[in-house]
Design a protein around this motif. Structure first.
Motif, mmCIF file in Angstrom:
data_model
loop_
_atom_site.group_PDB
_atom_site.id
_atom_site.type_symbol
_atom_site.label_atom_id
_atom_site.label_comp_id
_atom_site.label_asym_id
_atom_site.label_seq_id
_atom_site.Cartn_x
_atom_site.Cartn_y
_atom_site.Cartn_z
ATOM 1 N N PRO A 1 -3.807 -16.054 -4.009
ATOM 2 C CA PRO A 1 -3.983 -16.871 -5.220
ATOM 3 C C PRO A 1 -4.598 -18.239 -4.904
ATOM 4 C CG PRO A 1 -1.772 -15.938 -5.095
ATOM 5 C CD PRO A 1 -2.435 -15.671 -3.778
ATOM 6 N N LEU A 2 -5.369 -18.752 -5.849
ATOM 7 C CA LEU A 2 -6.000 -20.053 -5.712
ATOM 8 C C LEU A 2 -4.944 -21.129 -5.470
ATOM 9 C CD1 LEU A 2 -8.752 -21.468 -5.878
ATOM 10 C CD2 LEU A 2 -8.318 -21.831 -8.312
ATOM 11 N N GLY A 3 -5.196 -22.015 -4.497
ATOM 12 C CA GLY A 3 -4.254 -23.081 -4.168
ATOM 13 C C GLY A 3 -3.266 -22.699 -3.077
ATOM 14 N N PHE A 4 -3.437 -21.485 -2.534
ATOM 15 C CA PHE A 4 -2.537 -20.975 -1.500
ATOM 16 C C PHE A 4 -3.348 -20.408 -0.340
ATOM 17 C CE2 PHE A 4 -0.081 -21.085 -5.307
ATOM 18 C CZ PHE A 4 1.222 -21.334 -4.914
ATOM 19 N N PHE A 5 -2.690 -20.256 0.810
ATOM 20 C CA PHE A 5 -3.328 -19.623 1.961
ATOM 21 C C PHE A 5 -2.428 -18.498 2.451
ATOM 22 C CE2 PHE A 5 -0.570 -22.703 4.028
ATOM 23 C CZ PHE A 5 -0.103 -22.048 5.154
ATOM 24 N N SER A 6 -3.018 -17.624 3.234
ATOM 25 C CA SER A 6 -2.242 -16.515 3.806
ATOM 26 C C SER A 6 -2.283 -16.570 5.323
ATOM 27 C CB SER A 6 -2.800 -15.170 3.336
ATOM 28 O OG SER A 6 -4.038 -14.895 3.954
ATOM 29 N N VAL A 7 -1.224 -16.087 5.924
ATOM 30 C CA VAL A 7 -1.162 -15.965 7.380
ATOM 31 C C VAL A 7 -2.267 -15.032 7.842
ATOM 32 C CG1 VAL A 7 0.230 -15.044 9.277
ATOM 33 C CG2 VAL A 7 1.278 -16.548 7.576
ATOM 34 N N PRO B 1 -1.417 -10.110 15.723
ATOM 35 C CA PRO B 1 0.004 -10.410 15.531
ATOM 36 C C PRO B 1 0.362 -10.889 14.124
ATOM 37 C CG PRO B 1 -1.042 -12.270 16.545
ATOM 38 C CD PRO B 1 -2.116 -11.221 16.360
ATOM 39 N N ASP B 2 -0.283 -10.344 13.098
ATOM 40 C CA ASP B 2 -0.091 -10.853 11.738
ATOM 41 C C ASP B 2 1.364 -10.787 11.273
ATOM 42 O OD1 ASP B 2 -0.791 -8.049 11.870
ATOM 43 O OD2 ASP B 2 -0.726 -8.027 9.682
ATOM 44 N N ILE B 3 2.032 -9.685 11.505
ATOM 45 C CA ILE B 3 3.425 -9.557 11.067
ATOM 46 C C ILE B 3 4.313 -10.496 11.870
ATOM 47 C CG2 ILE B 3 5.397 -7.989 10.885
ATOM 48 C CD1 ILE B 3 3.317 -5.740 10.332
ATOM 49 N N SER B 4 4.068 -10.578 13.165
ATOM 50 C CA SER B 4 4.832 -11.486 14.019
ATOM 51 C C SER B 4 4.666 -12.935 13.571
ATOM 52 C CB SER B 4 4.384 -11.331 15.477
ATOM 53 O OG SER B 4 4.975 -12.298 16.300
ATOM 54 N N VAL B 5 3.415 -13.361 13.375
ATOM 55 C CA VAL B 5 3.159 -14.736 12.936
ATOM 56 C C VAL B 5 3.821 -14.967 11.583
ATOM 57 C CG1 VAL B 5 1.393 -16.419 12.250
ATOM 58 C CG2 VAL B 5 1.004 -14.947 14.229
ATOM 59 N N GLY B 6 3.672 -14.013 10.677
ATOM 60 C CA GLY B 6 4.252 -14.145 9.346
ATOM 61 C C GLY B 6 5.758 -14.319 9.364
ATOM 62 N N LYS B 7 6.434 -13.526 10.176
ATOM 63 C CA LYS B 7 7.902 -13.621 10.255
ATOM 64 C C LYS B 7 8.350 -14.945 10.866
ATOM 65 C CE LYS B 7 9.059 -8.726 10.476
ATOM 66 N NZ LYS B 7 9.608 -7.652 11.317
ATOM 67 N N VAL B 8 7.697 -15.355 11.939
ATOM 68 C CA VAL B 8 8.102 -16.588 12.617
ATOM 69 C C VAL B 8 7.798 -17.804 11.726
ATOM 70 C CG1 VAL B 8 7.819 -18.008 14.688
ATOM 71 C CG2 VAL B 8 7.820 -15.531 14.900
ATOM 72 N N TRP B 9 6.627 -17.796 11.062
ATOM 73 C CA TRP B 9 6.289 -18.903 10.158
ATOM 74 C C TRP B 9 7.252 -18.937 8.975
ATOM 75 C CZ3 TRP B 9 4.347 -23.462 9.495
ATOM 76 C CH2 TRP B 9 4.044 -23.923 8.223
ATOM 77 N N SER B 10 7.593 -17.778 8.441
ATOM 78 C CA SER B 10 8.528 -17.718 7.315
ATOM 79 C C SER B 10 9.877 -18.334 7.702
ATOM 80 C CB SER B 10 8.719 -16.268 6.868
ATOM 81 O OG SER B 10 9.582 -16.185 5.764
ATOM 82 N N SER B 11 10.341 -18.033 8.892
ATOM 83 C CA SER B 11 11.590 -18.633 9.381
ATOM 84 C C SER B 11 11.447 -20.144 9.517
ATOM 85 C CB SER B 11 11.985 -18.036 10.735
ATOM 86 O OG SER B 11 12.323 -16.689 10.589
ATOM 87 N N TYR B 12 10.328 -20.581 10.073
ATOM 88 C CA TYR B 12 10.063 -22.015 10.229
ATOM 89 C C TYR B 12 10.034 -22.690 8.860
ATOM 90 C CZ TYR B 12 7.706 -26.316 11.714
ATOM 91 O OH TYR B 12 7.372 -27.626 11.937
ATOM 92 N N THR C 1 2.890 -24.111 18.601
ATOM 93 C CA THR C 1 4.151 -23.387 18.739
ATOM 94 C C THR C 1 3.939 -21.887 18.918
ATOM 95 O OG1 THR C 1 5.313 -25.043 17.421
ATOM 96 C CG2 THR C 1 6.396 -22.917 17.659
ATOM 97 N N TYR C 2 3.298 -21.255 17.943
ATOM 98 C CA TYR C 2 3.196 -19.793 18.016
ATOM 99 C C TYR C 2 2.391 -19.339 19.233
ATOM 100 C CZ TYR C 2 2.906 -14.924 17.141
ATOM 101 O OH TYR C 2 3.022 -13.566 17.317
ATOM 102 N N ILE C 3 1.180 -19.841 19.362
ATOM 103 C CA ILE C 3 0.311 -19.372 20.448
ATOM 104 C C ILE C 3 0.897 -19.684 21.818
ATOM 105 C CG2 ILE C 3 -1.945 -19.717 21.561
ATOM 106 C CD1 ILE C 3 -3.139 -19.864 18.704
ATOM 107 N N THR C 4 1.534 -20.835 21.959
ATOM 108 C CA THR C 4 2.042 -21.217 23.284
ATOM 109 C C THR C 4 3.393 -20.597 23.631
ATOM 110 O OG1 THR C 4 3.044 -23.228 22.416
ATOM 111 C CG2 THR C 4 0.809 -23.410 23.297
ATOM 112 N N THR C 5 4.255 -20.351 22.637
ATOM 113 C CA THR C 5 5.594 -19.866 22.975
ATOM 114 C C THR C 5 5.935 -18.484 22.420
ATOM 115 O OG1 THR C 5 6.664 -20.928 21.068
ATOM 116 C CG2 THR C 5 6.487 -22.228 23.104
ATOM 117 N N LYS C 6 5.386 -18.115 21.287
ATOM 118 C CA LYS C 6 5.746 -16.842 20.645
ATOM 119 C C LYS C 6 4.773 -15.717 20.962
ATOM 120 C CE LYS C 6 9.015 -19.083 18.504
ATOM 121 N NZ LYS C 6 10.373 -19.048 18.978
ATOM 122 N N PHE C 7 3.494 -16.035 21.031
ATOM 123 C CA PHE C 7 2.481 -15.019 21.289
ATOM 124 C C PHE C 7 2.680 -14.319 22.641
ATOM 125 C CE2 PHE C 7 -2.224 -13.996 22.001
ATOM 126 C CZ PHE C 7 -2.193 -12.867 21.209
#
Length: 149
Positions: free
Chosen positions: A7-13, A37-48, A100-106
């Motif tokens: 949707p306009l005004g929003f971004f997606s992982v 890693p779309d699902i992984s990034v999405g879950k970790v960002w959602s928690s953050y 955060t994600y690329i350095t520690t989670k990826f």
């Protein structure tokens, strides 16, 4: 990436992880559903997002229907529910992704993929190398090698 009807005004992982995909392609990795890693990034960002109460500062995130490309196994159950986040936190997301994600989670994500035998160790290492900052000395050596060739 273009199937993602955010949707306009929003971004997606999904769309934002292109900043991870391009460096991996440049190292010669064939991109597939096992490396992205779309699902992984999405879950970790959602928690953050929840842990840091980002809704208070940026407003509500919203669910939308995400369509995976037909060559992804996840496409069999399209559309997939996914979150879109307010554009006001896009800069924060991008910094979080890099720092955060690329350095520690990826690395952990790739380790899990290698343990499941879905990604060969050689490919996992190449993916990690795509994000190692090059020093000025390394770049000079590469430039010299290119000129000598």
């Amino acid at each position: 990436m273009t199937l993602d009807a955010v949707p306009l005004g929003f971004f997606s992982v999904w769309r934002e992880i292109a900043s991870m995909i391009v460096p991996m392609i440049r190292t010669g990795i064939m991109i597939s559903d096992r490396v992205v890693p779309d699902i992984s990034v999405g879950k970790v960002w959602s928690s953050y997002w929840k842990e840091n109460d980002l809704e208070s500062a940026h407003g509500d995130r919203m669910q939308y229907d995400h369509e995976y490309p037909l060559y992804y196994p996840q496409s069999k159950s399209n559309p997939q529910p996914a979150y879109a986040y307010p554009d006001s936190c896009l800069g924060l997301f991008r910094a979080w992704l890099r720092q955060t994600y690329i350095t520690t989670k990826f690395p952990n994500y790739l380790l899990g993929q290698t343990k499941r035998d879905t990604v060969p160790v050689v490919i996992a290492n190449k993916a990690l190398e795509a994000f190692v900052p090059k020093s000025v000395e390394d770049r000079s050596k590469k430039d010299t090698q290119v000129r000598e060739a």
